[in-house]
Design a protein around this motif. Sequence first.
Motif, short mmCIF file in Angstrom:
data_model
loop_
_atom_site.label_atom_id
_atom_site.label_comp_id
_atom_site.label_asym_id
_atom_site.label_seq_id
_atom_site.Cartn_x
_atom_site.Cartn_y
_atom_site.Cartn_z
N GLU A 18 0.88 -1.10 -0.02
CA GLU A 18 -0.19 0.14 0.05
C GLU A 18 0.63 1.22 0.13
O GLU A 18 0.57 2.16 0.69
CB GLU A 18 -0.96 -0.01 1.17
N THR A 126 -8.19 4.00 3.61
CA THR A 126 -8.42 3.08 4.81
C THR A 126 -9.65 3.41 5.65
O THR A 126 -10.18 4.53 5.85
CB THR A 126 -7.27 3.24 5.68
N ARG A 144 -15.19 -3.14 1.62
CA ARG A 144 -14.30 -3.79 0.93
C ARG A 144 -14.43 -3.79 -0.69
O ARG A 144 -13.37 -3.36 -1.53
CB ARG A 144 -13.83 -5.19 1.51
N ASN A 149 -9.44 -0.39 2.32
CA ASN A 149 -8.63 -1.25 3.07
C ASN A 149 -9.09 -1.12 4.48
O ASN A 149 -8.89 -0.17 5.04
CB ASN A 149 -6.98 -0.59 3.02
N THR A 151 -9.90 -2.05 8.43
CA THR A 151 -9.37 -2.64 9.48
C THR A 151 -10.47 -2.68 10.61
O THR A 151 -11.39 -1.83 10.70
CB THR A 151 -8.18 -1.75 10.09
N ASP A 166 -9.38 -6.62 6.04
CA ASP A 166 -7.90 -6.82 5.76
C ASP A 166 -7.11 -6.94 6.85
O ASP A 166 -6.01 -7.72 7.01
CB ASP A 166 -7.58 -5.58 5.04
N HIS A 167 -7.52 -6.11 8.11
CA HIS A 167 -6.70 -6.46 9.22
C HIS A 167 -7.53 -6.43 10.43
O HIS A 167 -8.65 -5.46 10.54
CB HIS A 167 -5.74 -5.06 9.55
#
Length: 277
Positions: A18, A126, A144, A149, A151, A166-167
Amino acid sequence: MTMHIDVMDLVAKLKSSEEAFVLATVVRTVSVTAAKAGAKAIIRPDGTIAAGWIGGGCARGAVLRAATQSLRDGKARLVSIQPGDLLADLGVKPGEAREGVQFARNMCPSQGTMDVFIEPVLPRPTLVVFGASPVALALVSQARPLGFNVTLAAPMDDLVETTDADHVVDGYGIDPDAPGERYLVVSTQGRGDEAALKAAVAARADYIGFVGSHRKMAALKQELAEDGVSLTALDHVKGPAGLDLGAITPEEIALSVLAEIISIRRRGQRDETAQQA
């Protein structure tokens, strides 16, 4: 061929991590030029060429300037580097843009022409979602496919189903200074509201939203202010989060929040375009 493979390998690595960069590709040459059609280079935001080659000093300055502009506005552009007499024949000045082509003067004795396509590759924006509520999980699943991205930050004990974020962060301890576009949504809905909101307002963000009523938001602001959190920081929180769509279900509420984030994000990009026009 080895140079080309090295460039494309690095492209894959930078995308995976990224990181922002520009891929510059020579698409046409006329007469004598150092680089030929198909030559590629990766340019980082600081102006350094990380891999590849697109010619010497005759072309490098114009390409690097165009790369910087592309990383700033997110738009691809075609740069045509030509001798001064050819630019005069076209009726254009160095630095002028016409019909999608940005012109630059070739100062080298070779007097060749080289067209370079400048393609910015930017990290995904993000979205950090605090909480494991039904709205939080709906936000993750809807964001998504929209290119975020994602989290998810929540105590693992609260997470009763799998997530395709993703996280995943156990708790609310996100990096407060993470770079790039970042949008935060607190959707704890009664489980850790204060802790999540405190973490959110302490972080750098382009948007902070709270999923809950006006009354709940007001009560939390008062509690956090009494706990020493800055009222100025709390005033940056949009609560309730989301556009007024009359949403009822978790999926509808998540949709309204993402619609608001996209509206804010695109408004900023449209404003930049209008200023440059």
